[in-house]
Motif scaffolding. Structure first.
Motif, PDB file in Angstrom:
ATOM      1  N   UNK A   1       0.787  -1.226   0.000  1.00 45.91           N
ATOM      2  CA  UNK A   1       0.000   0.000   0.000  1.00 45.91           C
ATOM      3  C   UNK A   1       0.819   1.275   0.000  1.00 45.91           C
ATOM      4  N   UNK A   2       2.150   1.176   0.109  1.00 46.86           N
ATOM      5  CA  UNK A   2       2.991   2.368   0.042  1.00 46.86           C
ATOM      6  C   UNK A   2       2.910   2.995  -1.343  1.00 46.86           C
ATOM      7  N   UNK A   3       2.911   4.317  -1.376  1.00 49.44           N
ATOM      8  CA  UNK A   3       2.972   5.076  -2.626  1.00 49.44           C
ATOM      9  C   UNK A   3       4.403   5.580  -2.739  1.00 49.44           C
ATOM     10  N   UNK A   4       5.126   5.099  -3.757  1.00 44.37           N
ATOM     11  CA  UNK A   4       6.562   5.359  -3.873  1.00 44.37           C
ATOM     12  C   UNK A   4       6.864   6.495  -4.835  1.00 44.37           C
ATOM     13  N   UNK A   5       7.641   7.452  -4.343  1.00 42.72           N
ATOM     14  CA  UNK A   5       8.088   8.584  -5.143  1.00 42.72           C
ATOM     15  C   UNK A   5       9.611   8.628  -5.072  1.00 42.72           C
ATOM     16  N   UNK A   6      10.256   8.475  -6.210  1.00 41.53           N
ATOM     17  CA  UNK A   6      11.715   8.534  -6.258  1.00 41.53           C
ATOM     18  C   UNK A   6      12.156   9.981  -6.414  1.00 41.53           C
TER      19      UNK A   6
END
Length: 157
Positions: free
Chosen positions: A67-72
């Motif tokens: 459920x994590x929303x990943x932003x690099x």
């Protein structure tokens, strides 16, 4: 929603650590914010850049949750002004159910696995900064975003 800054390698310069700590403390007034440090990997000298990125990816994935929303934080990501970034954070608070995770990779960037897992990329500047500086800049910009969203006088236009 919680915000997590996940970074590869420790911050070695005390002045960066002090600034990160200061802005992290200020953020507690607005949001749940944490910074997790993936320890520097050992015996990396004999590995290619791609092999190093893969080992870092293994460590990154250990910190992630369903459920994590990943932003690099990546030089090829979308750029925002501070006001636009504040609006971005506000939008995410309405659509990200658990954790909004920003990731600063190692010195050679991210492996293809991390790029594939990411939901999006953001660039903090067209200029190149050290990984230690990016951490400090990001935490300050997140604090600035919170003050903008709360109509506080920290940000001036």
């Amino acid at each position: 929603m919680k915000i997590l800054l996940l970074v590869v390698g420790k911050t070695t310069e005390s002045y960066f650590s002090e600034a990160i700590k200061e802005y992290s403390e200020r953020l507690k007034h607005y949001i749940t914010f944490d910074m997790e440090v993936i320890p520097d990997l050992k015996n990396m000298k004999n590995l290619s850049f791609d092999q190093q990125k893969e080992k870092e990816a293994d460590q990154i994935f250990k910190f992630l949750q369903s459920g994590d929303y990943l932003v690099l934080l990546d030089e090829r990501g979308k750029e925002y002004s501070s006001v636009q970034f504040a609006a971005y954070i506000e939008r995410k608070t309405h659509v990200v159910p658990k954790r909004l995770v920003f990731i600063v990779g190692g010195p050679y960037g991210f492996s293809s696995r991390v790029y594939k897992a990411a939901n999006e990329k953001i660039s903090l500047s067209k200029m190149t900064f050290s990984h230690q500086m990016i951490r400090m800049i990001f935490v300050e910009q997140l604090y600035r975003a919170m003050t903008i969203l709360n109509n506080e006088p920290y940000h001036h236009e």
